[in-house]
Every structure is written in C-alpha cells, then in structure tokens.
Design a protein around this motif. Structure first.
Motif, PDB file in Angstrom:
ATOM      1  N   LYS A   1      -3.810  -5.420   0.134  1.00 61.00           N
ATOM      2  CA  LYS A   1      -2.786  -5.075  -1.063  1.00 61.00           C
ATOM      3  C   LYS A   1      -2.384  -3.311  -0.633  1.00 61.00           C
ATOM      4  CE  LYS A   1      -5.083  -7.466  -4.592  1.00 61.00           C
ATOM      5  NZ  LYS A   1      -5.991  -7.291  -5.940  1.00 61.00           N
ATOM      6  N   VAL A   2      -1.144  -3.271  -1.108  1.00 62.37           N
ATOM      7  CA  VAL A   2      -0.736  -1.852  -0.605  1.00 62.37           C
ATOM      8  C   VAL A   2      -0.167  -1.399  -2.049  1.00 62.37           C
ATOM      9  CG1 VAL A   2       1.141  -0.357   0.220  1.00 62.37           C
ATOM     10  CG2 VAL A   2      -0.062  -2.167   1.783  1.00 62.37           C
ATOM     11  N   ASP A   3      -0.860  -0.135  -2.649  1.00 62.54           N
ATOM     12  CA  ASP A   3      -0.617   0.628  -3.916  1.00 62.54           C
ATOM     13  C   ASP A   3      -1.000  -0.744  -5.043  1.00 62.54           C
ATOM     14  OD1 ASP A   3       0.191   2.903  -3.047  1.00 62.54           O
ATOM     15  OD2 ASP A   3       2.204   2.025  -2.658  1.00 62.54           O
ATOM     16  N   GLY A   4      -2.004  -1.361  -4.860  1.00 54.18           N
ATOM     17  CA  GLY A   4      -2.445  -2.489  -5.747  1.00 54.18           C
ATOM     18  C   GLY A   4      -1.711  -3.664  -5.679  1.00 54.18           C
ATOM     19  N   GLU A   5      -0.854  -3.875  -5.037  1.00 54.69           N
ATOM     20  CA  GLU A   5       0.167  -4.892  -4.830  1.00 54.69           C
ATOM     21  C   GLU A   5      -0.066  -5.772  -3.573  1.00 54.69           C
ATOM     22  OE1 GLU A   5       2.090  -6.345  -7.432  1.00 54.69           O
ATOM     23  OE2 GLU A   5       1.769  -4.446  -8.603  1.00 54.69           O
ATOM     24  N   ALA A   6      -0.194  -7.059  -3.687  1.00 54.95           N
ATOM     25  CA  ALA A   6      -0.394  -7.872  -2.570  1.00 54.95           C
ATOM     26  C   ALA A   6       0.987  -8.100  -1.745  1.00 54.95           C
ATOM     27  CB  ALA A   6      -0.803  -9.320  -2.995  1.00 54.95           C
ATOM     28  N   PHE A   7       0.894  -8.046  -0.670  1.00 55.48           N
ATOM     29  CA  PHE A   7       2.204  -8.185   0.342  1.00 55.48           C
ATOM     30  C   PHE A   7       2.073  -9.175   1.157  1.00 55.48           C
ATOM     31  CE2 PHE A   7      -1.290  -5.626   2.757  1.00 55.48           C
ATOM     32  CZ  PHE A   7      -1.184  -6.325   3.857  1.00 55.48           C
ATOM     33  N   GLU A   8       3.509  -9.662   1.473  1.00 55.70           N
ATOM     34  CA  GLU A   8       3.780 -11.063   2.197  1.00 55.70           C
ATOM     35  C   GLU A   8       2.959 -10.978   3.513  1.00 55.70           C
ATOM     36  OE1 GLU A   8       7.364 -13.703   3.690  1.00 55.70           O
ATOM     37  OE2 GLU A   8       7.718 -11.839   2.702  1.00 55.70           O
ATOM     38  N   GLY A   9       2.240 -12.063   4.003  1.00 52.36           N
ATOM     39  CA  GLY A   9       1.659 -11.963   5.058  1.00 52.36           C
ATOM     40  C   GLY A   9       0.196 -11.640   5.323  1.00 52.36           C
ATOM     41  N   GLY A  10      -0.036 -10.809   3.937  1.00 49.35           N
ATOM     42  CA  GLY A  10      -1.427 -10.230   4.067  1.00 49.35           C
ATOM     43  C   GLY A  10      -2.779 -11.107   3.334  1.00 49.35           C
TER      44      GLY A  10
ATOM     45  N   ALA B   1       4.481   0.374   7.806  1.00 50.10           N
ATOM     46  CA  ALA B   1       4.262   1.218   8.616  1.00 50.10           C
ATOM     47  C   ALA B   1       3.564   2.448   8.173  1.00 50.10           C
ATOM     48  CB  ALA B   1       5.235   1.371   9.520  1.00 50.10           C
ATOM     49  N   GLY B   2       2.252   2.932   8.615  1.00 45.34           N
ATOM     50  CA  GLY B   2       1.749   4.220   8.247  1.00 45.34           C
ATOM     51  C   GLY B   2       1.308   4.119   6.776  1.00 45.34           C
ATOM     52  N   LYS B   3       1.281   2.969   6.020  1.00 47.52           N
ATOM     53  CA  LYS B   3       0.735   2.804   4.674  1.00 47.52           C
ATOM     54  C   LYS B   3      -0.890   2.405   4.499  1.00 47.52           C
ATOM     55  CE  LYS B   3       4.729   3.183   2.374  1.00 47.52           C
ATOM     56  NZ  LYS B   3       5.240   1.723   1.862  1.00 47.52           N
ATOM     57  N   ASP B   4      -1.578   3.079   3.399  1.00 43.43           N
ATOM     58  CA  ASP B   4      -2.955   2.781   3.349  1.00 43.43           C
ATOM     59  C   ASP B   4      -2.967   1.393   2.640  1.00 43.43           C
ATOM     60  OD1 ASP B   4      -4.069   5.173   4.278  1.00 43.43           O
ATOM     61  OD2 ASP B   4      -3.351   6.162   2.419  1.00 43.43           O
ATOM     62  N   ALA B   5      -3.919   0.603   3.195  1.00 42.54           N
ATOM     63  CA  ALA B   5      -4.129  -0.809   2.315  1.00 42.54           C
ATOM     64  C   ALA B   5      -5.659  -0.994   2.093  1.00 42.54           C
ATOM     65  CB  ALA B   5      -3.524  -1.834   3.375  1.00 42.54           C
ATOM     66  N   VAL B   6      -5.728  -1.938   1.298  1.00 33.10           N
ATOM     67  CA  VAL B   6      -7.115  -2.441   0.871  1.00 33.10           C
ATOM     68  C   VAL B   6      -7.088  -3.934   0.879  1.00 33.10           C
ATOM     69  CG1 VAL B   6      -8.891  -2.654  -0.843  1.00 33.10           C
ATOM     70  CG2 VAL B   6      -7.612  -0.399  -0.710  1.00 33.10           C
ATOM     71  N   PHE B   7      -7.983  -4.683   1.716  1.00 34.96           N
ATOM     72  CA  PHE B   7      -8.202  -6.074   2.063  1.00 34.96           C
ATOM     73  C   PHE B   7      -9.377  -6.364   1.110  1.00 34.96           C
ATOM     74  CE2 PHE B   7      -5.429  -5.111   5.270  1.00 34.96           C
ATOM     75  CZ  PHE B   7      -4.437  -6.129   5.574  1.00 34.96           C
ATOM     76  N   ASP B   8      -9.100  -7.210   0.082  1.00 33.75           N
ATOM     77  CA  ASP B   8     -10.420  -7.893  -0.492  1.00 33.75           C
ATOM     78  C   ASP B   8     -10.843  -9.362   0.445  1.00 33.75           C
ATOM     79  OD1 ASP B   8     -10.181  -6.165  -2.391  1.00 33.75           O
ATOM     80  OD2 ASP B   8      -8.583  -7.212  -3.764  1.00 33.75           O
ATOM     81  N   VAL B   9     -11.972  -9.114   0.656  1.00 30.87           N
ATOM     82  CA  VAL B   9     -12.251 -10.047   1.504  1.00 30.87           C
ATOM     83  C   VAL B   9     -13.657 -10.546   1.211  1.00 30.87           C
ATOM     84  CG1 VAL B   9     -13.737 -10.408   3.895  1.00 30.87           C
ATOM     85  CG2 VAL B   9     -11.826  -8.411   3.796  1.00 30.87           C
TER      86      VAL B   9
END
Length: 443
Positions: free
Chosen positions: A175-184, A231-239
């Motif tokens: 997720k980037v800014d709390g939103e899941a992104f395509e391919g993530g 590119a350059g974005k902070d992301a969080v992966f719920d694993v």
C-alpha cells in the motif's frame, strides 16, 4: 642520397641521412609528370598544362610529400642493406631547421636494433608433463557441488525463526498512502531471503519471522524505480508468513541430472568427468608452459634493447600497482617507478618474447584467420547482446587484433618446442597438480 653512421654502441644505432636538393626536385618533377595527363586548368586543354605552371601551383605541396618519401625510402633501404631490425619505431629528426627550398635535407635517425638470437637445440630440452585422471571421488565432489546449486527447501521445525538464505512463503499486500497499488499483492509467494529480488530493505525485515506471523514491512521505492507512480514513494507491505523453509541440497539422482540437461545420472557423471579432465589438461599445460619457458631462459643469453626492457618494466609496475590499489580505476595517479624486481622480470619477458618470436618465424608459424575468428567469438561471449558490435570493433582495431593474436602465436610456438623436446608424462594427483598451479601464481 648519403647515409653516414654516427653511433654504433651495443644495440644503439645512429645515422645521418642527406637527401640532396637535386633528388628532391627530381621526385617533384616525376610526380608532376605522372599527374599532368589528368590535370585540367582554365585556358588549357586537359593534360596540356605546362610544367612550369603546374610546378608553381602544386610544387610546394609535392615537395613536402617528396621529402617524406625520400627519407622513408632512405630508412627502408638502410634496413634492407644492413639487415638491422629496429626494436621500436626509429626516431627521425630534421637537423637543418632553417631549411629552404633548394637546400639539401639533413636528417638524424636513431634506433635500437634487435639482437641476434642464438640457435637453440630444442632436442636437448627435457620437459615433464603432468597427467591427472578424474577419479570417482572428484566426480562425486563435483556432483555434490551441483546439488548445492540445485538446492530445494524443506520446512523448518515449528516455531523456528527465518535466517538469511532461508525461504519464506508469504502472502502480501502493498500500500502507498493507505491504498493498495496494482502489482503489489501476491499469495503463496516463495521468497529466498538474501536474494535481493525485492525492494531494498524488504527481505532484511523478514529475517527472524516465524510461520503464522504477520508483519508490516516498511520500505521506500527507489527514485529510479520503473513505475513512475511508485518511484521514490514510501510503502507498507502487510505480510503474512505461511511457512519458513531451510535450504537443502538436491538429491543426487536422475531427476537432478535432468535439471542440468543430462539424460540420467550416469550421463551427467560422464559429462562431469570430461569437464574435469579438460580442466586438468589445461592446468597441466600451464605448468608445462612455465617449465618450457624456464628451460629456455636458462639456455639463452643475449643483449636486450634497453628501451623494450624499460617499457616492459613500467608496464609491470603499473599493472601491479593497480592490483594493489583496486579502488583506483583511472590512471590519474602518481607515476609508478619500476623496482629492481620489476626490471628483472621485464628482462625475462623481453628475452623470452624475442626468442619465441624468432623460433616461430623460423618454423613459419602463423595464426590463421579461423583461429583469430574463434578467439574473437570466444571473447565476444562476455558481452551478451553486443557480440556483433564487439566482433566489428576488433576487426577494425589493429592493436586489439595484435593483443589477441600474440597469446595464440605464443601457444603455437610452445607446442612446436614441445614437439622437438624430450617430453615425459607423469601421472599425478589432483592435489599435486593444484599445488603446482599455485606455485605458478607465487612466482
């Protein structure tokens, strides 16, 4: 044209060359006469321009060409008559700097001559050639090494923490800014920790996790990341970690053999045996080559061109300096002065290089086009996708061709020497061969 010797000390030679004004004028007139039939000029028919006008129009330019040709011709004639072979390009300098048209041309030429190479009785050379057979233990060792590369993974004991090199099977949602992104997102994804196949920092945060554990992995996409929206974005992966597995070597059987393109295990063993014996043969040849060179070095002694020795010593010193200072990639460093040891090694290389060149010339040894093509193709494989460009580059670069031709020529001369020498084969162990190879590197 007059050539007068001014220096003859050891291998150093000096000559004064005089090209008379009359000779130069004759050359200019000869060039004009050759060109006259093709010259057109306003007021004259083609080929009918008078010689005095041609001389006034083109004489100065042709005079320079004639002067260079006369000097080159005098130098070539001198080498043909004297039999001298210059070690490096001769130095030629015009001495009458106040020269004007109508004067003779005075040139000083200097060079170092290649020495006379003494005859060598190759039949007196005694050479020992190591022979190593690939035994079953060596083949089994190679098989075990292959099994390591074809590793599988098995579940660790329940509750074990993941280590670097382990495989974790995970579900994840990025997720980037709390939103899941395509391919993530993915499920049951097998990730080898330490493979660096994920974003930097991702795998490091999974070291120490256990099966059944959930973890929020925080990362930052690289600035040059392929997807512009990430590119350059902070992301969080719920694993979610579903399994932790440890690496184990693949079982050595027909199935593993087929992974490496062999029909079965016996076929793979045969391929490994051939490969090992080929490696042993190459290593044994390197040892034999050193033996040949050492024997030749003991057999011959002759005066060496100082300039060649100095140049070789500087090259050796420079190369060794870079090996000791690998962090310095360029050549903008203080000049490296050769030591006595560098000079001694340079003398050996120059002496053996001249001797091998002489032996090869007398034996009429040449590097064929097929051998050159094969060498270029072998080296081109180091540049996947650019093979054709590399091939064309070498074909258009005479210096590069010479660098590739030299070792082929040397190997063919070594083979020629071995054919005329007394060669005895000695069967040794792999360890004995390895020790001999290591001693080559130490010298």
């Amino acid at each position: 044209m007059q050539v007068t010797e001014t220096l003859n000390e050891g291998l150093k030679r000096g000559y004064s060359i005089t090209v008379s004004a009359a000779e130069l004028e004759a050359k200019v007139n000869e060039k004009l006469a050759e060109a006259q039939p093709e010259i057109e000029m306003k007021g004259f028919r083609k080929g009918k321009v008078p010689m005095p006008i041609l001389k006034k129009q083109f004489g100065q330019r042709l005079l320079g060409e004639s002067m260079q040709e006369a000097i080159d011709g005098a130098m070539n004639e001198h080498f043909e008559k004297s039999g001298d072979r210059p070690a490096l390009q001769p130095e030629a300098k015009m001495t009458n700097e106040d020269w004007k048209e109508g004067d003779d041309v005075q040139v000083d030429m200097s060079y170092e001559a290649l020495p006379e190479i003494p005859e060598v009785d190759l039949s007196g050379l005694k050479i020992e050639k190591m022979v190593v057979k690939a035994d079953d233990a060596s083949v089994d060792e190679a098989l075990a090494s292959l099994a390591e590369t074809a590793q599988d993974f098995k579940d660790r004991k329940k509750g074990s923490k993941a280590k670097d090199g382990d495989q974790v099977v995970i579900d994840f949602v990025g997720k980037v800014d709390g939103e899941a992104f395509e391919g993530g997102s993915a499920e049951d994804y097998p990730l080898a920790l330490g493979s660096n196949s994920f974003i930097p920092g991702f795998e490091d945060q999974l070291v120490g996790v256990k099966a059944g554990e959930e973890k929020a992995v925080e990362v930052k996409f690289p600035e040059e990341y392929g997807a512009e929206n990430l590119a350059g974005k902070d992301a969080v992966f719920d694993v979610t970690v579903k399994a932790v597995k440890e690496p184990v070597a693949a079982e050595i059987n027909d199935e593993m053999a087929q992974k490496f393109g062999a029909e079965d295990l016996d076929a793979l063993k045969g391929q490994l045996r051939e490969r090992l014996e080929s490696e042993y043969t190459g290593a044994a040849r390197a040892v034999m080559k050193r033996t040949v060179l050492d024997s030749l070095d003991d057999l011959v002694s002759f005066e060496l061109p100082p300039t060649l020795v100095d140049a070789e010593a500087k090259q050796i010193a420079h190369q060794l300096w870079h090996e000791e200072n690998p962090e310095v990639e360029g050549h903008d460093h203080p000049e490296v002065e050769p030591t006595e040891e560098h000079t001694k090694l340079a003398e050996r290389r120059v002496r053996l290089g001249l001797l091998l060149a002489e032996l090869g010339q007398k034996a009429e040894i040449e590097v064929t086009e097929a051998e050159m093509t094969q060498a270029i193709m072998n080296q081109a494989r180091q540049y996947p996708g650019q093979e054709r460009a590399f091939f064309d580059f070498v074909r258009q670069n005479a210096q590069m061709q010479q660098q590739m031709r030299a070792p082929i020529f040397e190997d063919k001369v070594i083979d020629h020497i071995a054919e005329g020498a007394q060669v005895t084969e000695k069967e040794v162990s792999k360890d004995e061969l390895q020790k001999a190879v290591e001693e080559l590197d130490e010298e």
